[in-house]
Write an enzyme that holds these catalytic residues in place. Structure first.
Site, PDB file in Angstrom:
ATOM      1  N   LYS A  61       0.844  -1.202   0.000  1.00 16.27           N
ATOM      2  CA  LYS A  61       0.000   0.000   0.000  1.00 16.27           C
ATOM      3  C   LYS A  61       0.882   1.256   0.000  1.00 16.27           C
ATOM      4  O   LYS A  61       2.110   1.163   0.182  1.00 16.27           O
ATOM      5  CB  LYS A  61      -0.924  -0.064   1.217  1.00 16.27           C
ATOM      6  CG  LYS A  61      -1.933  -1.240   1.139  1.00 16.27           C
ATOM      7  CD  LYS A  61      -2.786  -1.326   2.394  1.00 16.27           C
ATOM      8  CE  LYS A  61      -3.849  -2.406   2.267  1.00 16.27           C
ATOM      9  NZ  LYS A  61      -4.692  -2.497   3.493  1.00 16.27           N
TER      10      LYS A  61
ATOM     11  N   TYR B  76     -12.048  -3.132  -3.565  1.00 17.62           N
ATOM     12  CA  TYR B  76     -12.617  -3.219  -2.217  1.00 17.62           C
ATOM     13  C   TYR B  76     -14.147  -3.202  -2.236  1.00 17.62           C
ATOM     14  O   TYR B  76     -14.776  -2.817  -1.244  1.00 17.62           O
ATOM     15  CB  TYR B  76     -12.075  -2.078  -1.349  1.00 17.62           C
ATOM     16  CG  TYR B  76     -10.658  -2.305  -0.839  1.00 17.62           C
ATOM     17  CD1 TYR B  76     -10.330  -3.443  -0.096  1.00 17.62           C
ATOM     18  CD2 TYR B  76      -9.651  -1.367  -1.065  1.00 17.62           C
ATOM     19  CE1 TYR B  76      -9.041  -3.641   0.387  1.00 17.62           C
ATOM     20  CE2 TYR B  76      -8.357  -1.557  -0.578  1.00 17.62           C
ATOM     21  CZ  TYR B  76      -8.062  -2.705   0.153  1.00 17.62           C
ATOM     22  OH  TYR B  76      -6.785  -2.902   0.648  1.00 17.62           O
TER      23      TYR B  76
ATOM     24  N   PHE C 112     -15.470   2.588   7.550  1.00 11.42           N
ATOM     25  CA  PHE C 112     -14.077   2.960   7.254  1.00 11.42           C
ATOM     26  C   PHE C 112     -13.796   3.051   5.752  1.00 11.42           C
ATOM     27  O   PHE C 112     -12.690   3.423   5.351  1.00 11.42           O
ATOM     28  CB  PHE C 112     -13.097   1.972   7.910  1.00 11.42           C
ATOM     29  CG  PHE C 112     -13.216   0.546   7.459  1.00 11.42           C
ATOM     30  CD1 PHE C 112     -12.638   0.106   6.272  1.00 11.42           C
ATOM     31  CD2 PHE C 112     -13.916  -0.391   8.235  1.00 11.42           C
ATOM     32  CE1 PHE C 112     -12.752  -1.213   5.853  1.00 11.42           C
ATOM     33  CE2 PHE C 112     -14.033  -1.723   7.821  1.00 11.42           C
ATOM     34  CZ  PHE C 112     -13.446  -2.118   6.621  1.00 11.42           C
TER      35      PHE C 112
ATOM     36  N   ARG D 158      -1.416 -14.656   3.450  1.00 12.62           N
ATOM     37  CA  ARG D 158      -2.132 -13.935   4.510  1.00 12.62           C
ATOM     38  C   ARG D 158      -1.425 -14.127   5.863  1.00 12.62           C
ATOM     39  O   ARG D 158      -1.346 -13.194   6.662  1.00 12.62           O
ATOM     40  CB  ARG D 158      -3.574 -14.427   4.621  1.00 12.62           C
ATOM     41  CG  ARG D 158      -4.408 -14.223   3.364  1.00 12.62           C
ATOM     42  CD  ARG D 158      -5.179 -12.950   3.350  1.00 12.62           C
ATOM     43  NE  ARG D 158      -6.116 -12.810   4.432  1.00 12.62           N
ATOM     44  CZ  ARG D 158      -6.895 -11.733   4.591  1.00 12.62           C
ATOM     45  NH1 ARG D 158      -6.831 -10.728   3.724  1.00 12.62           N
ATOM     46  NH2 ARG D 158      -7.732 -11.639   5.595  1.00 12.62           N
TER      47      ARG D 158
ATOM     48  N   THR E  27      -5.277  -8.321  10.129  1.00 15.60           N
ATOM     49  CA  THR E  27      -5.697  -7.024   9.577  1.00 15.60           C
ATOM     50  C   THR E  27      -5.301  -5.881  10.511  1.00 15.60           C
ATOM     51  O   THR E  27      -4.785  -4.855  10.065  1.00 15.60           O
ATOM     52  CB  THR E  27      -7.223  -7.025   9.346  1.00 15.60           C
ATOM     53  OG1 THR E  27      -7.541  -8.108   8.473  1.00 15.60           O
ATOM     54  CG2 THR E  27      -7.700  -5.716   8.745  1.00 15.60           C
TER      55      THR E  27
ATOM     56  N   ARG F 191       3.066  -7.155   8.978  1.00 15.33           N
ATOM     57  CA  ARG F 191       2.389  -6.127   9.792  1.00 15.33           C
ATOM     58  C   ARG F 191       2.886  -6.160  11.229  1.00 15.33           C
ATOM     59  O   ARG F 191       3.040  -5.105  11.864  1.00 15.33           O
ATOM     60  CB  ARG F 191       0.880  -6.335   9.730  1.00 15.33           C
ATOM     61  CG  ARG F 191       0.271  -5.966   8.364  1.00 15.33           C
ATOM     62  CD  ARG F 191      -1.128  -6.508   8.237  1.00 15.33           C
ATOM     63  NE  ARG F 191      -1.809  -6.101   7.009  1.00 15.33           N
ATOM     64  CZ  ARG F 191      -2.883  -6.716   6.520  1.00 15.33           C
ATOM     65  NH1 ARG F 191      -3.395  -7.757   7.154  1.00 15.33           N
ATOM     66  NH2 ARG F 191      -3.455  -6.292   5.411  1.00 15.33           N
TER      67      ARG F 191
ATOM     68  N   ASN G 299      -1.800  -0.236   7.400  1.00 11.42           N
ATOM     69  CA  ASN G 299      -1.303  -1.596   7.648  1.00 11.42           C
ATOM     70  C   ASN G 299      -0.482  -2.176   6.492  1.00 11.42           C
ATOM     71  O   ASN G 299      -0.340  -3.393   6.352  1.00 11.42           O
ATOM     72  CB  ASN G 299      -2.442  -2.533   8.081  1.00 11.42           C
ATOM     73  CG  ASN G 299      -3.486  -2.749   7.008  1.00 11.42           C
ATOM     74  OD1 ASN G 299      -3.422  -2.148   5.931  1.00 11.42           O
ATOM     75  ND2 ASN G 299      -4.459  -3.591   7.295  1.00 11.42           N
TER      76      ASN G 299
ATOM     77  N   HIS H  36      -1.661  -5.655   1.309  1.00 11.96           N
ATOM     78  CA  HIS H  36      -2.887  -6.384   1.009  1.00 11.96           C
ATOM     79  C   HIS H  36      -2.539  -7.774   0.519  1.00 11.96           C
ATOM     80  O   HIS H  36      -1.554  -7.954  -0.194  1.00 11.96           O
ATOM     81  CB  HIS H  36      -3.690  -5.662  -0.093  1.00 11.96           C
ATOM     82  CG  HIS H  36      -4.741  -6.538  -0.707  1.00 11.96           C
ATOM     83  ND1 HIS H  36      -5.980  -6.714  -0.126  1.00 11.96           N
ATOM     84  CD2 HIS H  36      -4.728  -7.339  -1.808  1.00 11.96           C
ATOM     85  CE1 HIS H  36      -6.683  -7.576  -0.870  1.00 11.96           C
ATOM     86  NE2 HIS H  36      -5.946  -7.959  -1.887  1.00 11.96           N
TER      87      HIS H  36
ATOM     88  N   GLU I 296      -8.842 -10.564  -8.404  1.00 14.38           N
ATOM     89  CA  GLU I 296      -7.943  -9.419  -8.191  1.00 14.38           C
ATOM     90  C   GLU I 296      -6.819  -9.404  -9.224  1.00 14.38           C
ATOM     91  O   GLU I 296      -6.429  -8.343  -9.719  1.00 14.38           O
ATOM     92  CB  GLU I 296      -7.390  -9.450  -6.756  1.00 14.38           C
ATOM     93  CG  GLU I 296      -8.474  -9.149  -5.729  1.00 14.38           C
ATOM     94  CD  GLU I 296      -8.051  -9.391  -4.282  1.00 14.38           C
ATOM     95  OE1 GLU I 296      -6.858  -9.676  -4.032  1.00 14.38           O
ATOM     96  OE2 GLU I 296      -8.924  -9.286  -3.393  1.00 14.38           O
TER      97      GLU I 296
HETATM   98  N1  UDP Z   1      -9.579  -1.394   7.397  1.00 17.60           N
HETATM   99  C1  UDP Z   1      -9.685  -0.285   8.197  1.00 17.60           C
HETATM  100  N2  UDP Z   1     -10.427  -0.364   9.353  1.00 17.60           N
HETATM  101  C2  UDP Z   1     -11.049  -1.521   9.721  1.00 17.60           C
HETATM  102  C3  UDP Z   1     -10.929  -2.638   8.903  1.00 17.60           C
HETATM  103  C4  UDP Z   1     -10.189  -2.554   7.741  1.00 17.60           C
HETATM  104  O1  UDP Z   1      -9.130   0.770   7.896  1.00 17.60           O
HETATM  105  O2  UDP Z   1     -11.689  -1.547  10.780  1.00 17.60           O
HETATM  106  C5  UDP Z   1      -8.785  -1.319   6.170  1.00 17.60           C
HETATM  107  C6  UDP Z   1      -7.408  -1.957   6.334  1.00 17.60           C
HETATM  108  O3  UDP Z   1      -6.456  -1.189   5.577  1.00 17.60           O
HETATM  109  C7  UDP Z   1      -7.616  -3.317   5.706  1.00 17.60           C
HETATM  110  C8  UDP Z   1      -8.557  -2.973   4.558  1.00 17.60           C
HETATM  111  O4  UDP Z   1      -9.433  -1.997   5.115  1.00 17.60           O
HETATM  112  O5  UDP Z   1      -6.396  -3.902   5.278  1.00 17.60           O
HETATM  113  C9  UDP Z   1      -9.358  -4.111   4.009  1.00 17.60           C
HETATM  114  O6  UDP Z   1     -10.055  -4.743   5.056  1.00 17.60           O
HETATM  115  P1  UDP Z   1     -10.118  -6.320   5.153  1.00 17.60           P
HETATM  116  O7  UDP Z   1     -11.117  -6.683   6.194  1.00 17.60           O
HETATM  117  O8  UDP Z   1     -10.306  -6.908   3.789  1.00 17.60           O
HETATM  118  O9  UDP Z   1      -8.668  -6.686   5.736  1.00 17.60           O
HETATM  119  P2  UDP Z   1      -7.405  -7.388   5.046  1.00 17.60           P
HETATM  120  O10 UDP Z   1      -7.944  -8.417   4.079  1.00 17.60           O
HETATM  121  O11 UDP Z   1      -6.612  -6.309   4.352  1.00 17.60           O
HETATM  122  O12 UDP Z   1      -6.639  -7.996   6.164  1.00 17.60           O
HETATM  123 MG    MG Z   2      -9.315  -8.195   2.550  1.00 13.23          MG
END
Ligand code: UDP
Ligand code: MG
Length: 148
Positions: free
Chosen positions: A9, A49, A57, A85, A91, A102, A112, A115, A126
């Protein structure tokens, strides 16, 4: 072989962590199939997304992702979606174990760093979205040193 979409990111690019993140996937033994730095459009990010569009958010997430270029890549290998992952960490970085990307390099969920696709099906979606012209496919000589 399974494929996943991993993206550094804008904060990760600015902080100079692109090489570190690539290094971890390379060293693990996964195979690089595509790599690009680009400044995504809002439309591309809203598609990427799309599942999160209703979340509180979401606007902040889009703003964050528009704050600079990202580095997207495609990695291939056995169970690379799930393992990718695990390598990224949870996350919320404060829940991420040390040793994960992370868990080693960030603190807040809204910054964070990276992705990773969350399922094989989403990974393929994707990859098609971010690499509409396709990705590489090649056989490595080292395959037999990585897989039994
Ligand atoms: N995110 C955020 N606040 C939250 C949850 C998610 O800002 O409470 C952001 C964060 O950057 C995250 C992205 O949204 O990586 C996508 O969310 P997802 O649940 O898909 O998490 P990821 O797959 O990236 O772990
Ligand atoms: Mg995700």
């Amino acid at each position: 072989m399974e494929r996943t979409y991993i993206m550094v990111k804008p904060d990760g690019v600015e902080r100079g962590l692109v090489g570190e993140i690539i290094k971890r996937f390379e060293q693990r033994g996964f195979q690089l199939l595509a790599l690009q730095l680009l400044t995504p459009t809002k439309e591309l990010l809203e598609q990427h997304y799309g599942d999160l569009a209703g979340k509180a958010f979401f606007p902040g997430l889009i703003k964050y992702m528009l704050s600079g270029p990202v580095v997207g890549m495609v990695w291939a290998g056995k169970q690379v979606v799930k393992t990718g992952r695990v390598m990224l960490g949870a996350t919320n970085p404060l829940d991420s174990a040390p040793g994960t990307i992370r868990g080693d390099f960030c603190i807040d969920v809204g910054k964070n760093l990276c992705h990773g696709s969350d399922s094989v099906e989403n990974a393929e979606k994707e990859i098609a979205l971010w690499f509409p012209n396709g990705v590489a496919s090649y056989t490595r000589h080292i395959e037999s040193l990585i897989y039994e």
